[in-house]
Design an enzyme around this catalytic site. Structure first.
Site, PDB file in Angstrom:
ATOM      1  N   PHE A 164      -9.558  63.741 -71.359  1.00 34.69           N
ATOM      2  CA  PHE A 164     -10.368  64.719 -70.674  1.00 34.69           C
ATOM      3  C   PHE A 164     -10.158  65.549 -69.740  1.00 34.69           C
ATOM      4  CE2 PHE A 164      -9.754  62.516 -67.050  1.00 34.69           C
ATOM      5  CZ  PHE A 164     -10.403  63.093 -65.436  1.00 34.69           C
ATOM      6  N   LYS A 188      -9.649  63.417 -82.281  1.00 36.24           N
ATOM      7  CA  LYS A 188     -10.675  62.680 -80.926  1.00 36.24           C
ATOM      8  C   LYS A 188     -10.929  62.825 -79.787  1.00 36.24           C
ATOM      9  CE  LYS A 188     -11.048  59.129 -79.293  1.00 36.24           C
ATOM     10  NZ  LYS A 188     -12.104  58.970 -77.542  1.00 36.24           N
ATOM     11  N   GLU A 191     -14.672  60.518 -74.659  1.00 37.97           N
ATOM     12  CA  GLU A 191     -15.827  60.532 -74.650  1.00 37.97           C
ATOM     13  C   GLU A 191     -16.790  61.194 -73.700  1.00 37.97           C
ATOM     14  OE1 GLU A 191     -12.915  58.734 -74.191  1.00 37.97           O
ATOM     15  OE2 GLU A 191     -13.791  56.931 -73.616  1.00 37.97           O
ATOM     16  N   SER A 241      -3.190  59.562 -70.669  1.00 41.10           N
ATOM     17  CA  SER A 241      -2.672  58.047 -69.215  1.00 41.10           C
ATOM     18  C   SER A 241      -1.043  57.402 -70.188  1.00 41.10           C
ATOM     19  CB  SER A 241      -3.103  57.180 -68.638  1.00 41.10           C
ATOM     20  OG  SER A 241      -3.829  56.644 -69.949  1.00 41.10           O
ATOM     21  N   CYS A 296      -2.338  66.842 -65.610  1.00 44.78           N
ATOM     22  CA  CYS A 296      -1.143  66.313 -65.849  1.00 44.78           C
ATOM     23  C   CYS A 296      -0.333  66.994 -65.151  1.00 44.78           C
ATOM     24  CB  CYS A 296      -1.089  66.204 -67.104  1.00 44.78           C
ATOM     25  SG  CYS A 296      -0.479  67.912 -67.701  1.00 44.78           S
ATOM     26  N   GLU A 396      -0.055  57.037 -60.955  1.00 40.91           N
ATOM     27  CA  GLU A 396      -0.693  58.180 -60.791  1.00 40.91           C
ATOM     28  C   GLU A 396      -1.925  58.257 -60.116  1.00 40.91           C
ATOM     29  OE1 GLU A 396      -1.998  59.952 -64.764  1.00 40.91           O
ATOM     30  OE2 GLU A 396      -1.447  61.484 -64.106  1.00 40.91           O
TER      31      GLU A 396
HETATM   32  P1  NAD Z   1      -6.763  58.489 -70.504  1.00 38.77           P
HETATM   33  O1  NAD Z   1      -5.722  57.764 -71.662  1.00 38.77           O
HETATM   34  O2  NAD Z   1      -7.848  57.537 -69.983  1.00 38.77           O
HETATM   35  O3  NAD Z   1      -7.507  58.425 -72.917  1.00 38.77           O
HETATM   36  C1  NAD Z   1      -7.016  59.266 -73.650  1.00 38.77           C
HETATM   37  C2  NAD Z   1      -8.169  59.338 -75.007  1.00 38.77           C
HETATM   38  O4  NAD Z   1      -7.476  57.921 -75.313  1.00 38.77           O
HETATM   39  C3  NAD Z   1      -8.504  59.598 -74.668  1.00 38.77           C
HETATM   40  O5  NAD Z   1      -9.538  59.707 -76.097  1.00 38.77           O
HETATM   41  C4  NAD Z   1      -9.391  57.839 -74.579  1.00 38.77           C
HETATM   42  O6  NAD Z   1     -10.810  57.883 -75.522  1.00 38.77           O
HETATM   43  C5  NAD Z   1      -8.724  57.561 -75.760  1.00 38.77           C
HETATM   44  N1  NAD Z   1      -9.139  55.944 -74.719  1.00 38.77           N
HETATM   45  C6  NAD Z   1      -8.218  55.652 -73.933  1.00 38.77           C
HETATM   46  N2  NAD Z   1      -8.919  54.171 -73.824  1.00 38.77           N
HETATM   47  C7  NAD Z   1      -7.751  53.730 -74.377  1.00 38.77           C
HETATM   48  C8  NAD Z   1      -7.718  52.543 -75.137  1.00 38.77           C
HETATM   49  N3  NAD Z   1      -7.847  51.555 -74.619  1.00 38.77           N
HETATM   50  N4  NAD Z   1      -7.319  52.630 -76.887  1.00 38.77           N
HETATM   51  C9  NAD Z   1      -7.183  53.429 -77.672  1.00 38.77           C
HETATM   52  N5  NAD Z   1      -7.663  54.520 -76.995  1.00 38.77           N
HETATM   53  C10 NAD Z   1      -7.773  54.450 -75.500  1.00 38.77           C
HETATM   54  O7  NAD Z   1      -6.825  59.951 -70.656  1.00 38.77           O
HETATM   55  P2  NAD Z   1      -7.869  60.292 -69.889  1.00 38.77           P
HETATM   56  O8  NAD Z   1      -8.372  59.713 -68.055  1.00 38.77           O
HETATM   57  O9  NAD Z   1      -8.642  60.808 -70.586  1.00 38.77           O
HETATM   58  O10 NAD Z   1      -6.840  61.582 -69.198  1.00 38.77           O
HETATM   59  C11 NAD Z   1      -5.876  61.445 -67.908  1.00 38.77           C
HETATM   60  C12 NAD Z   1      -4.455  61.420 -68.439  1.00 38.77           C
HETATM   61  O11 NAD Z   1      -4.077  61.725 -69.103  1.00 38.77           O
HETATM   62  C13 NAD Z   1      -3.836  61.389 -67.062  1.00 38.77           C
HETATM   63  O12 NAD Z   1      -2.554  60.110 -66.950  1.00 38.77           O
HETATM   64  C14 NAD Z   1      -3.088  62.484 -67.302  1.00 38.77           C
HETATM   65  O13 NAD Z   1      -1.954  62.745 -66.384  1.00 38.77           O
HETATM   66  C15 NAD Z   1      -3.003  62.331 -68.732  1.00 38.77           C
HETATM   67  N6  NAD Z   1      -2.307  64.102 -69.506  1.00 38.77           N
HETATM   68  C16 NAD Z   1      -1.263  64.228 -70.105  1.00 38.77           C
HETATM   69  C17 NAD Z   1      -0.657  65.446 -70.143  1.00 38.77           C
HETATM   70  C18 NAD Z   1       0.442  66.059 -70.196  1.00 38.77           C
HETATM   71  O14 NAD Z   1       0.441  66.645 -70.999  1.00 38.77           O
HETATM   72  N7  NAD Z   1       1.034  65.227 -70.611  1.00 38.77           N
HETATM   73  C19 NAD Z   1      -2.015  66.391 -69.801  1.00 38.77           C
HETATM   74  C20 NAD Z   1      -3.391  65.558 -69.713  1.00 38.77           C
HETATM   75  C21 NAD Z   1      -3.670  65.101 -69.171  1.00 38.77           C
END
Ligand code: NAD
Length: 511
Positions: A164, A188, A191, A241, A296, A396
Site C-alpha cells: 500500500f 495485483k 487493495e 511485509s 520501507c 517493524e
Molecule cells: P502486506 O504484506 O500486508 O501486503 C503486500 C501485498 O500482499 C498486498 O498486495 C496484499 O494484498 C498482499 N497480501 C496481504 N496479506 C496477504 C496474505 N495473507 N497472503 C497473500 N497475500 C497477501 O504489506 P503492506 O502493509 O501493503 O505494505 C507495508 C509493508 O511493505 C511493510 O512491511 C514495508 O516495509 C514493506 N515494504 C517493503 C519494501 C521494500 O522494498 N523492501 C517497499 C515497500 C514496502
C-alpha cells in the site's frame, strides 16, 4: 485485516463507486461478489470499494497476458521503445492526477505523492534505454569458423504483487522493466489504494500499449494464491511485509517460478560523535516522519554513539512541534494520516509497550489534536532509551515513531545493525570519511547512505535489502530487474563450407 463484503455479482451492493479490474485493455467487473472498502484516511470514512478477484478473474487476466505475449515479444525494439517513451510522457503529464489519487487513498501529502511518481517515472526512463540494456555478448571465432553469442529473452507472463505504501512507484519498479524486456504483466496492487495502478493502466493504454500487455487484478490472498500457483505465470515480483514475502517466495519457487520478494525493514541511522548535530537531527526528523513513517526506507531507529546522544535527542525533540500534521491535500501539511485506523492503533500501541518496558516516551503522538478526530492521525512520536529487547525495537512499526538506541562505540553500533534480522537500508552521519568508508565495508545491509538518510538507489542501480528484507537472488529494477525478467540463451554458430564437412563423433573442442 481488510473488512471484506460479500455480495452477488451485479447486485446494487453498497451504492459506493466501485473499482474494477483492468483486463485485456478495458475495465472488467470482479465476478467474485467480494469487495473491500477504500478509505479516505484524512476523513476516516469509506469513499469507494474495490472488487476482489476470485480464481476465474485471475485466470482471465493471465489469459489476456498470455494471448498478448507472442506479438509483444516479437515487436521490434525500436517500436517497443517508442511506446515506452509515450508511456513515460503520459505519466509525466499526469503527475498531479496520480499524486491526488495516491493522497486520497493512502493519505500521504500531495508533495510526497508527487515525489513518489517522480521516482517511479525514473524506472520508465531507464526502461526506455532497453535496446542498449538488452545487448548481449558476441565472441567471433571462438573456434575456427565458429562464433558464440548470448541473447536475453523474455520469460512470458510475469506477475507483480505490491504494497500500500507506494501505490504508483512500486508497480512502476516492476512493470517498466518487465514490459520493456518483452514480457506481459499481471499486477495485483494493494487493495487499500488501487486507483493509482488503474490510472497507470489507462494512461498506458492511451499511450499505445497493446491490450493484454498490462493487466490489473485487485484482491486479497485469494488472488495472490492463484497467482502463485498459476501454471502460465513464469515469475513473481513481490513487495510487502516480511511474513508475506517469505510465504510468497516459498510458494512461488516451489511451483517452479522465478521469484524476488522484498520484505519489511528496520532502518538504523548511526550518528557518530563528530557529526553535525543539526544536520543529523534534520535528517532524522525528515526520514523518520516523512510519509508518516510508512516507508520501507524510513529511519526507524537512531543509533546515537557516545556523547552525541543528549544533544542529538534534544535537537530532534526541538524540531517536533514545527512538524505540521494534517490532511495530505492541504499544501501546508508535512505529514498526513496513517493508512487505516487499525494500523494507526497498532502503531500507537508501541508507545504503551515502550513505556511499560522501560523506555522514555519524549513525544507522544496521541497528544496531537487530530488523534481525536475521525481521521487516522497520529502525531510525531519520539522514544529514547530503547534497548534491542523492547517490542518497539524488535518489530517493524511502520509509523511516525522514532526510537533512539544509545550505544558506547562505533563497534557497538555496527553489531546492533548486523544482529538485526532486517537488512534493507541504513545510514551513517559523520564528518570522518574513513569512518564512513569502514561502515560501508562492515555493515550487512543492502542499501547504505553516507550523510544521506534515505538511500533509495536511482533507477540505473538496483533496489534491495539483505537478510529478512529480501528473499531471492536479484534486487529490483535497474540492471538486476532486466536480468530478473529475462533469461539468457547462448548460441554457438558455424556457417561451414560444405566442402569441409565430415563426420566427427568426438566431444566438440575449440580449435
Ligand atoms: P502486506 O504484506 O500486508 O501486503 C503486500 C501485498 O500482499 C498486498 O498486495 C496484499 O494484498 C498482499 N497480501 C496481504 N496479506 C496477504 C496474505 N495473507 N497472503 C497473500 N497475500 C497477501 O504489506 P503492506 O502493509 O501493503 O505494505 C507495508 C509493508 O511493505 C511493510 O512491511 C514495508 O516495509 C514493506 N515494504 C517493503 C519494501 C521494500 O522494498 N523492501 C517497499 C515497500 C514496502
Amino acid at each position: 485485516m481488510t473488512q471484506v463484503t460479500e455480495r452477488k455479482s451485479g447486485s446494487v451492493g453498497t451504492g459506493l463507486d466501485r473499482i474494477d479490474h483492468w483486463i485485456g485493455g478495458r475495465e472488467v467487473a470482479a465476478t467474485s461478489g467480494r469487495a473491500g472498502p477504500i478509505f479516505d484516511p484524512a476523513a476516516g470514512r469509506v469513499t469507494r470499494e474495490v472488487g476482489f478477484a476470485n480464481v476465474d478473474d485471475v485466470d482471465s487476466a493471465v489469459r489476456a497476458a498470455r494471448d498478448a505475449f507472442p506479438a509483444w515479444r516479437a515487436m521490434s525494439l525500436s517500436r517497443r521503445t517508442e511506446i515506452l517513451f509515450r508511456m513515460r510522457n503520459a505519466v509525466e503529464s499526469h503527475r498531479d492526477e496520480l499524486a491526488r489519487a495516491i493522497t486520497s487513498e493512502h493519505g500521504k501529502t500531495e508533495s510526497d505523492a508527487f515525489g513518489e511518481v517522480s521516482r517511479g517515472l525514473e524506472n520508465l526512463e531507464f526502461a526506455c534505454g532497453i535496446p542498449n540494456l538488452l545487448k548481449g555478448g558476441f565472441s567471433e571465432q571462438a573456434s575456427t569458423g565458429v562464433d558464440v553469442y548470448q541473447i536475453r529473452q523474455p520469460l512470458g507472463v510475469v506477475a507483480g504483487i505490491t504494497p500500500f505504501n507506494f501505490p504508483a512507484m512500486v508497480p512502476l519498479w516492476m512493470l517498466s522493466n518487465a514490459i520493456a524486456t518483452g514480457n506481459t504483466f499481471v499486477l495485483k496492487p494493494s487493495e487499500k489504494d488501487p486507483s493509482a495502478s488503474m490510472l497507470l493502466a489507462r494512461l498506458f493504454h492511451e499511450a499505445g500499449l497493446p491490450e493484454g500487455v498490462l493487466n490489473v487484478v485487485h484482491g486479497d490472498k485469494v488472488a495472490v494464491d492463484r497467482i502463485l500457483e498459476h501454471p502460465d505465470i513464469a515469475a513473481v515480483s513481490f513487495v510487502g511485509s516480511t511474513p508475506i514475502a517469505r510465504y510468497v517466495y516459498e510458494r512461488a519457487t516451489s511451483s517452479g517460478k522465478r521469484c524476488q520478494a522484498l520484505g519489511g525493514a528496520k532502518n538504523h541511522m548511526v550518528v557518530l560523535p563528530d557529526a553535525d548535530i543539526d544536520m543529523a537531527a534534520d535528517a532524522a526528523v525528515s526520514a523518520g516522519y516523512g510519509s508518516a513513517g510508512e516507508r520501507c526506507m524510513a529511519i526507524a531507529t537512531v543509533v546515537a554513539v557516545g556523547d552525541v546522544a543528549d544533544p542529538l535527542v534534544e535537537a530532534i525533540r526541538a524540531r517536533l512541534p514545527a512538524v505540521k500534521v494534517g490532511p495530505g491535500n492541504d499544501p501546508e501539511s508535512q505529514m498526513g494520516p496513517l493508512v487505516t485506523r487499525e494500523h494507526r492503533d497498532r502503531v500507537a500501541g508501541y508507545l504503551d509497550s515502550a513505556q511499560r518496558q522501560g523506555a522514555k516516551v519524549i513525544a507522544d503522538g496521541r497528544e496531537h489534536e487530530l488523534y481525536r478526530t475521525d481521521g487516522f492521525y497520529l502525531g510525531v512520536s519520539l522514544v529514547d532509551g530503547v534497548t534491542p529487547q523492547m517490542d518497539c525495537y524488535r518489530d517493524e512499526i511502520f509509523g511516525p515513531v522514532l526510537t533512539v538506541v544509545r550505544v558506547g562505540s562505533y563497534a557497538d553500533a555496527v553489531k546492533l545493525i548486523n544482529e538485526n534480522p532486517y537488512g534493507n537500508g541504513t545510514a551513517i552521519f559523520t564528518r570522518d570519511g574513513g569512518a564512513a568508508r569502514q561502515f560501508q565495508f562492515d555493515v550487512n545491509i543492502g542499501m547504505v547512505g553516507i550523510n544521506v538518510p534515505i538511500p533509495v538507489p536511482v533507477a540505473y542501480y538496483s533496489f534491495g535489502g539483505w537478510k529478512a528484507s529480501l528473499f531471492g537472488d536479484l534486487h529490483m529494477y535497474g540492471p538486476d530487474g532486466v536480468q530478473f525478467y529475462t533469461r539468457s540463451k547462448v548460441v554457438t554458430s558455424r556457417w561451414p563450407d560444405p566442402g569441409t564437412s565430415k563426420v566427427d563423433l568426438g566431444f566438440p573442442r575449440t580449435r
